[in-house]
Design an enzyme around this catalytic site. Structure first.
Site, PDB file in Angstrom:
ATOM      1  N   GLN A 139      78.803  26.134  16.681  1.00 50.00           N
ATOM      2  CA  GLN A 139      79.756  25.118  16.222  1.00 50.00           C
ATOM      3  C   GLN A 139      78.993  23.825  15.942  1.00 50.00           C
ATOM      4  OE1 GLN A 139      79.910  26.785  19.104  1.00 50.00           O
ATOM      5  NE2 GLN A 139      81.896  27.790  19.319  1.00 50.00           N
ATOM      6  N   ASP A 162      83.695  24.839  12.596  1.00 50.56           N
ATOM      7  CA  ASP A 162      84.334  23.698  13.284  1.00 50.56           C
ATOM      8  C   ASP A 162      84.041  22.371  12.584  1.00 50.56           C
ATOM      9  OD1 ASP A 162      85.013  25.714  14.995  1.00 50.56           O
ATOM     10  OD2 ASP A 162      84.288  24.749  16.807  1.00 50.56           O
ATOM     11  N   ASP A 189      87.003  28.585  11.620  1.00 51.54           N
ATOM     12  CA  ASP A 189      87.884  27.630  12.324  1.00 51.54           C
ATOM     13  C   ASP A 189      87.602  26.188  11.906  1.00 51.54           C
ATOM     14  OD1 ASP A 189      88.735  29.888  13.756  1.00 51.54           O
ATOM     15  OD2 ASP A 189      87.369  29.501  15.424  1.00 51.54           O
TER      16      ASP A 189
END
Length: 337
Positions: A139, A162, A189
């Site tokens: 991330q 992210d 995400d």
């Protein structure tokens, strides 16, 4: 993977006039190439300041404290490609003391300030998995925002996993954030978090990813608190893709280990979904114990090949009456950005 080209081609970009935060009392702080954006933030002594970032690339981490309330951070040029704030930390990047940054700590730009306005800038994290095969915490956040009344307008947010963390100041807080005319790209995400976050006229772009499996990623991963009636809302926006058709999911629910009562909420309405979104099964699970079907995932009035309703039970829709409760005004309440 190739690194992005951040700056607009050419020179001679027209500068926009920057008005003082309080006319006649404070002059805006200007940041030029070779200067530090963080140094300008550190010079802010209270609420209501304006920082103007002139065209250039600023490789640094920027943290805006809660004391810098009502701050405006804006590019001097109207083109958000002209002024770029970028860095390359990831979750698994080691700090000097040997610990790692973690997801939130990896952010190039972090703000806890209420009433923040960011305009006409690029915020990016150019950390790449291919350059760091030894790091498993991949991330790498471009922006982490957790102040109430946060407003981004004409901002580019670039990363991979992210990209944008729409967070809140506390587990019980329903901090409101509004993104208008923003461009946000990533793969896994890449818009996630617990805030009440409205995206209006925004462009989400899923990247090509060098993996053999699908889905290659998800656009949204909300983690809305159960008590919050409003999570993430995307309205009059569009989703495009650099990957093959159907390679991406629209969303999956994130129920954090530190907040297992979360009830993720996402509404995508009146938007165009390109062929990169899987139309048959646009949602998936992050963990088996929290199936997406039990979450507050809804759509309304969408169009495009990625919005085709081929399996109705896989695409829960709002009724017209329910849609009246999922608008910018309903989500932002008495705040009118």
């Amino acid at each position: 993977m190739r690194r992005r080209t951040f700056l607009a081609a050419g020179t001679g970009l027209a500068l926009a006039a920057a008005a003082p935060a309080h006319a006649g009392t404070r002059r805006p702080l200007h940041v030029h190439p070779g200067d530090s954006v963080q140094a300008a933030v550190d010079a802010v002594t209270g609420p209501g300041w304006t920082i103007v970032v002139h065209p250039g690339t600023y490789r640094e981490v920027v943290n805006i404290p809660v004391t810098a309330a009502e701050l405006t951070l804006r590019g001097a040029a109207r083109d958000p490609r002209a002024a770029v704030i970028v860095y390359d930390n990831a979750n698994g990047t080691k700090k000097p003391d040997g610990t790692t940054y973690g997801t939130a700590g990896s952010a190039t730009f972090t703000s806890a300030a209420p009433g923040l306005t960011v305009r006409d800038l690029t915020l990016a994290n150019d950390w790449l998995r291919a350059d760091h095969p030894d790091i498993t915490g991949t991330q790498a956040v471009a922006a982490c925002t957790y102040g109430d009344r946060t407003h981004f307008d004409n901002v580019r947010l670039l990363a991979h996993q992210d990209t944008l963390f729409v967070e809140t100041t506390a587990l019980a807080s329903f901090d409101r954030q509004y993104f208008r005319r923003c461009y946000i790209e990533g793969d896994v995400d890449f818009v996630f978090g617990r805030a009440t976050a409205v995206f209006e006229e925004c462009h989400f772009h899923t990247l090509q990813r060098d993996v053999t499996f699908t889905p290659k990623g998800m656009v949204f991963a909300p983690s809305t608190a159960r008590a919050n009636p409003h999570g993430i809302l995307a309205v009059r926006s569009r989703i495009t893709s650099g990957a093959e058709d159907g390679a991406y999911k629209l969303a999956r629910p994130w129920v954090p280990s530190y907040e297992t009562t979360a009830w993720p909420s996402l509404v995508v309405r009146d938007s165009w979904l390109g062929p990169g979104i899987d139309p048959v099964a646009p949602y998936t699970d992050m963990r088996e114990q929290y199936p997406w079907q039990t979450m507050r995932f809804r759509e309304y009035g969408n169009s495009g090949p990625g919005a085709a309703i081929t399996v109705p039970e896989n695409r829960p829709q709002l009724t017209p009456e329910e849609a009246e409760s999922h608008t910018r005004r309903a989500y932002l309440g008495d705040w009118r950005p």
